[in-house]
Motif scaffolding. Structure first.
Motif, PDB file in Angstrom:
ATOM      1  N   ASN A 212       0.810  -1.241  -0.106  1.00  0.00           N
ATOM      2  CA  ASN A 212      -0.024   0.315  -0.076  1.00  0.00           C
ATOM      3  C   ASN A 212       0.787   1.077  -0.049  1.00  0.00           C
ATOM      4  O   ASN A 212       0.395   2.271   0.246  1.00  0.00           O
ATOM      5  CB  ASN A 212      -0.941   0.052   1.161  1.00  0.00           C
ATOM      6  N   SER A 213       2.119   1.266  -0.640  1.00  0.00           N
ATOM      7  CA  SER A 213       2.883   2.357  -0.513  1.00  0.00           C
ATOM      8  C   SER A 213       2.476   3.129  -1.973  1.00  0.00           C
ATOM      9  O   SER A 213       3.073   4.300  -2.065  1.00  0.00           O
ATOM     10  CB  SER A 213       4.386   2.049  -0.217  1.00  0.00           C
ATOM     11  N   GLY A 214       1.741   2.375  -2.665  1.00  0.00           N
ATOM     12  CA  GLY A 214       1.648   3.056  -4.047  1.00  0.00           C
ATOM     13  C   GLY A 214       2.464   2.436  -5.076  1.00  0.00           C
ATOM     14  O   GLY A 214       2.619   3.016  -6.231  1.00  0.00           O
ATOM     15  N   LYS A 215       2.965   1.365  -4.864  1.00  0.00           N
ATOM     16  CA  LYS A 215       3.745   0.665  -6.148  1.00  0.00           C
ATOM     17  C   LYS A 215       3.098   0.453  -7.259  1.00  0.00           C
ATOM     18  O   LYS A 215       3.651   1.143  -8.305  1.00  0.00           O
ATOM     19  CB  LYS A 215       4.394  -0.751  -5.656  1.00  0.00           C
ATOM     20  N   THR A 216       2.028  -0.146  -7.203  1.00  0.00           N
ATOM     21  CA  THR A 216       1.460  -0.575  -8.467  1.00  0.00           C
ATOM     22  C   THR A 216       0.652   0.846  -9.081  1.00  0.00           C
ATOM     23  O   THR A 216       1.045   1.013 -10.222  1.00  0.00           O
ATOM     24  CB  THR A 216       0.125  -1.414  -8.025  1.00  0.00           C
ATOM     25  N   SER A 217       0.508   1.994  -8.430  1.00  0.00           N
ATOM     26  CA  SER A 217       0.034   3.114  -9.118  1.00  0.00           C
ATOM     27  C   SER A 217       1.264   3.671  -9.844  1.00  0.00           C
ATOM     28  O   SER A 217       1.252   4.127 -10.934  1.00  0.00           O
ATOM     29  CB  SER A 217      -0.379   4.265  -8.141  1.00  0.00           C
TER      30      SER A 217
ATOM     31  N   ASN B 204       6.499   8.897  -2.036  1.00  0.00           N
ATOM     32  CA  ASN B 204       5.234   8.946  -2.437  1.00  0.00           C
ATOM     33  C   ASN B 204       4.222   9.367  -1.309  1.00  0.00           C
ATOM     34  O   ASN B 204       4.649   9.458  -0.214  1.00  0.00           O
ATOM     35  CB  ASN B 204       4.888   7.435  -3.080  1.00  0.00           C
ATOM     36  N   MET B 205       3.005   9.439  -1.910  1.00  0.00           N
ATOM     37  CA  MET B 205       2.072   9.904  -0.743  1.00  0.00           C
ATOM     38  C   MET B 205       2.575  11.389  -0.202  1.00  0.00           C
ATOM     39  O   MET B 205       1.969  11.709   0.610  1.00  0.00           O
ATOM     40  CB  MET B 205       1.821   8.973   0.101  1.00  0.00           C
TER      41      MET B 205
ATOM     42  N   ASP C 289       1.332  14.108  -1.036  1.00  0.00           N
ATOM     43  CA  ASP C 289       0.207  14.683  -0.589  1.00  0.00           C
ATOM     44  C   ASP C 289      -0.564  14.453   0.795  1.00  0.00           C
ATOM     45  O   ASP C 289      -1.023  15.355   1.540  1.00  0.00           O
ATOM     46  CB  ASP C 289      -0.907  14.399  -1.661  1.00  0.00           C
ATOM     47  N   MET C 290      -0.481  13.171   1.088  1.00  0.00           N
ATOM     48  CA  MET C 290      -1.101  12.708   2.475  1.00  0.00           C
ATOM     49  C   MET C 290      -0.341  13.151   3.520  1.00  0.00           C
ATOM     50  O   MET C 290      -0.558  13.684   4.392  1.00  0.00           O
ATOM     51  CB  MET C 290      -1.084  11.138   2.338  1.00  0.00           C
TER      52      MET C 290
ATOM     53  N   VAL D 246       3.365  11.973  -6.119  1.00  0.00           N
ATOM     54  CA  VAL D 246       1.994  11.454  -5.796  1.00  0.00           C
ATOM     55  C   VAL D 246       1.492  10.418  -6.928  1.00  0.00           C
ATOM     56  O   VAL D 246       1.053  10.887  -7.828  1.00  0.00           O
ATOM     57  CB  VAL D 246       0.928  12.776  -5.691  1.00  0.00           C
ATOM     58  N   ALA D 247       1.721   9.194  -6.645  1.00  0.00           N
ATOM     59  CA  ALA D 247       1.515   8.316  -7.790  1.00  0.00           C
ATOM     60  C   ALA D 247       0.138   8.133  -8.315  1.00  0.00           C
ATOM     61  O   ALA D 247      -0.080   7.912  -9.462  1.00  0.00           O
ATOM     62  CB  ALA D 247       1.897   6.989  -7.308  1.00  0.00           C
ATOM     63  N   SER D 248      -0.687   8.409  -7.497  1.00  0.00           N
ATOM     64  CA  SER D 248      -2.269   8.284  -7.866  1.00  0.00           C
ATOM     65  C   SER D 248      -2.437   9.384  -8.813  1.00  0.00           C
ATOM     66  O   SER D 248      -3.421   9.211  -9.835  1.00  0.00           O
ATOM     67  CB  SER D 248      -3.107   8.257  -6.833  1.00  0.00           C
TER      68      SER D 248
ATOM     69  N   HIS E 228     -10.710   4.027   2.254  1.00  0.00           N
ATOM     70  CA  HIS E 228     -10.922   4.902   1.128  1.00  0.00           C
ATOM     71  C   HIS E 228     -11.737   4.492  -0.080  1.00  0.00           C
ATOM     72  O   HIS E 228     -12.121   3.196   0.003  1.00  0.00           O
ATOM     73  CB  HIS E 228      -9.558   5.444   0.973  1.00  0.00           C
TER      74      HIS E 228
END
Ligand SMILES: Nc1nc2c(ncn2[C@@H]2O[C@H](COP(=O)(O)OP(=O)(O)O)[C@@H](O)[C@H]2O)c(=O)[nH]1
Ligand SMILES: [Mg+2]
Lengths: 77, 654
Positions: B15-20, B118-119, B121-122, B147-149, B483
């Motif tokens: 959930n750190s945003g790897k796939t994104s 990453n993240m 923004d959060m 911000v990978a998303s 989320h």
């Protein structure tokens, strides 16, 4: 020093020690549960699992391990 | 060669945003395969930029060396053994310490890294600022904020990637007390193959990696361990972890700025958590969620199922003629393979909804809720996910046991899954209840599902008693923030898994159907699927075995034999052997009674799920267990069927 299992929701705790095996404490450490760290017990003894939170991070701990993680309650302030 | 090419792993905590990030980097140039020997999805994407070919590999999320689940092991193995040219380490900025701990491990592996904060923004929202410039100067490698998303920061990351050739290894590493450093140096020099990196040497020292194959190494290690622990009077694993965390804290102190923050969203998460994990409400809520899941799987899926059925019907009527080939296509191919494909909508929806639940953050809470009763069953809280999948299809369910963290849970869960009544068994129930139990249809079907669950529990408990004596394994896991789930992502993951199912099941069923059809057609000249055909002979030979269970027609025996191959085939076989769909009801009405129908359904439920499931069990947990599973299920199935019939008979029901 009390097991995490006895701590109620809303208290802040400091992690003191683990009384579980090497693998299990290694896991806890990798998840960020380290001696000396402080966490908010966001859901505790009245609920099932124990959820330690730090900001947005939530670590769920099953009832079994909660008995083996020794903590100190820190006065909230 | 003028062209350069690099293999770049995208690694990080779950959930750190790897796939994104991976998706943003690769766009749609995606290849989904499997990791060698296992069925965890391996996502690779090739991109050519500035004359360089980049192959990105999205590796499973991991926390570190304690990795016990198959997924995490794959991730660590990939980093340690495949040695990618560089690792993009995706760090969740809002969660610095833990993410940076993994980063520390990766740089100790001696790999070149491209750290991504990453993240961001959060983090900003929480009043945390990470100064990438300071990181970069400490480590001597560029850190990139993203911000990978949304894609922010990706161009900056590309700039770093294009200069891959100049990338240095990080120059700042944790330092350990002298005796440890000496031991590490000695191990690295003496065993360059097994302990060639600081990471490996340390892990071998602190017991994180156990090397069995090298006697010499083992001796040296235990000697060193003894010396160090005596000299420093500390447990080594604790000491090393402590030093690593000190390292992380020292970096944080220099590069991470925290301002006071207001925590509104946090309070909301906790309120939801207190509600959904509540001792009294949690369970019912969970059951409701499960009920809703199945309700949707069937109500949303069934119209599509009907279309597909109609489609196959139309297809089959298009194939006319009585040639051998036409009959093969009609009776074999279309009706057999069609029988599996009709379940695709249900299976897709099941995977889709599970992905939605997973993405929303509820599924991991549910594991904790389920943990309480799974515990009672001697299983792990996370086991409920594979068990749940089992209602859809046992094959992906057994595949899902790899997400469990230890051997014992994987074995017990995989052994219990075959009793979860999969969707392939439902048509059998429906056929029989429609004929014999018109007034109690849903009750009978429900009780069969329940029987399956009870058997699963008993089997798991008994096996645990016999084979595993150690305590129930602990449940500790990160709970991702709630989320709004991304439907696109869910659809994508469901699509991949469904495709996998179609491929696996499709090829299998195709083979089975071919065999049935051939056996039913031979020897040449006999009427198709008659008692004189090979299949009829086999059936007649086996049929007496089922006499005590109340059904001894050769057709029933054949149906069960081919049910070994896939239970979808049971109804289809009856269809073929009793001369088509139309004649089926009356033929079954003659050959079965209500009681023998019941015992037949019990038999169908319990004996061997299907060969494909057994094959997957074998691959996941080994031949020994797969064999045992077959033995148990056949014995139990037969025993229960006989029991049902005999007891019913004594009670005068037959
Ligand atoms: N706010 C925010 N969300 C992100 C960012 N990167 C990823 N996400 C979200 O975080 C969740 C987990 O991301 P994913 O790529 O699946 O993580 P993985 O488990 O590491 O592959 C998804 O819902 C993403 O949309 C980011 O930089 N900022
Ligand atoms: Mg991912």
């Amino acid at each position: 020093m009390v097991p995490l299992a006895f701590v109620e929701s809303g208290s802040e705790v400091e992690i003191l020690d683990f009384r579980c095996g090497g693998k299990c404490s290694c896991r806890l450490r990798e998840l960020g549960i380290v001696k000396g760290c402080r966490y908010l017990v966001s859901t505790g003894a009245k609920n099932g699992p124990f959820i330690l939170s730090d900001g947005e991070t939530r670590i769920g701990i099953g009832a079994g391990i909660a008995m083996k993680v020794l903590v100190r309650e820190v006065a909230c302030g | 060669m003028a062209e350069k090419s690099f293999v770049i792993a995208v690694a990080g905590n779950p959930n750190s945003g790897k796939t994104s990030l991976f998706n943003k980097l690769t766009g749609s140039n995606l290849k989904v395969g499997n990791w060698p020997g296992v069925t965890v999805e391996k996502k690779e994407g090739k991109v050519v930029r500035g004359g360089i070919t980049f192959t990105f590999v999205d590796i499973p999320g991991t926390y570190g060396i304690s990795a016990r689940s198959e997924d995490e092991r794959i991730a660590m193995d990939f980093l340690m053994k495949e040695k990618p040219d560089a690792v993009i380490v995706v760090l969740d900025s809002a969660n610095f310490n833990r993410n940076f701990y993994l980063f520390t491990l990766i740089i100790e592996m001696g790999l070149r890294v491209i750290p991504v904060l990453n993240m961001s923004d959060m983090a900003e929202k929480r009043g945390i600022t990470l100064h990438e410039g300071r990181f970069s100067s400490i480590f001597g490698v560029p850190f990139v904020k993203t911000v990978a998303s949304s894609g922010k920061g990706i161009p900056g990351l590309w700039k770093v990637l294009e200069k891959m050739g100049d990338l240095e290894k990080p120059k700042h590493l944790p330092v350990y007390p002298k005796p440890v450093e000496q031991a590490v140096g000695r191990l690295m020099a003496q065993f360059p193959k097994l302990a060639g990196t600081r990471f490996q040497a340390l892990a071998i020292l602190d017991g994180g990696i156990v090397v069995l194959e090298n006697e010499k190494l083992r001796q040296v290690v235990s000697e060193l361990q003894g010396e160090i622990e005596e000299e420093l009077d500390r447990e080594l694993d604790e000491l090393i972890a402590e030093k690593r965390y000190e390292f992380v804290y020292s970096i944080a102190k220099e590069c991470v700025e925290r301002r006071l923050r207001t925590e509104q969203k946090v309070a909301l998460t906790d309120r939801i958590d207190r509600f959904v994990t509540n001792r009294y409400l949690g369970g019912p809520l969970f059951l409701f969620a499960m009920w809703l899941l199945f309700y949707l799987v069937f109500t949303v899926g069934n119209p599509f199922v009907d279309w597909i059925n109609t489609g196959f019907g139309a297809l089959s009527s298009m194939v006319s003629g009585s040639s051998i080939f036409a009959s093969f296509v009609r009776e074999g191919l279309i009706s057999g393979v069609g029988a599996v494909l009709v379940f695709v909508p249900n299976i897709f929806i099941l995977f889709f909804l599970i992905a939605v639940m997973e993405d929303s953050g509820y599924l991991s809470r549910a594991a904790f809720v389920a943990d309480r009763f799974m515990h009672a069953l001697g299983l792990h809280g996370k086991s409920f996910i594979p068990m749940l999948l089992g209602f859809g299809c046992n094959i992906p369910a057994v595949m899902a046991v790899r997400t469990l963290e230890n051997e014992k849970d994987r074995v017990l869960t995989a052994m219990a899954i075959p009793y979860m009544s999969c969707s392939a068994r439902l048509p059998v129930y429906l056929l029989f209840v429609g004929i014999f139990f018109t007034r109690y249809q849903s009750t009978v079907v429900f009780s069969l599902y329940l029987l399956g669950i009870i058997i699963a529990i008993i089997v798991a408990r008994v096996l645990r008693r016999i084979f595993f004596t150690n305590a129930v394994s602990p449940l500790v896991m990160e709970l991702p923030a709630y989320h709004v789930p991304s439907l696109k992502t869910a659809a994508r993951s469901a699509g991949i898994r469904t495709a996998f199912f179609i491929k696996k099941a499709g090829t299998f069923i195709f083979g089975t159907v071919l065999v049935i059809w051939v056996l039913a057609s031979l020897p040449a000249g006999v009427p198709y699927a008659s008692a004189q055909s090979i299949i009829g002979k086999i059936g007649s030979a086996v049929a007496p075995v089922f006499h005590p269970a109340g059904f001894d027609s050769w057709q029933a025996a054949v149906a069960l034999i081919f049910g070994f191959l896939a239970k979808e085939v049971v109804v289809g076989t009856f269809g073929v052997l009793y001369g088509g769909q139309a004649a089926l009801s009356s033929a079954i009405g003659v050959h079965f009674s209500a009681l023998s129908a019941m015992s037949f359904m019990v038999m169908t439920l319990v004996y061997i799920p299907c060969v494909a499931t057994i094959a997957v069990i074998r691959r996941e947990i080994g031949t020994k267990w797969a064999t045992l599973s077959v033995c148990i299920s056949v014995t139990l199935g037969y025993g229960l069927a006989v029991l049902v019939f005999q007891v019913g008979h004594l009670l005068g029901l037959g």
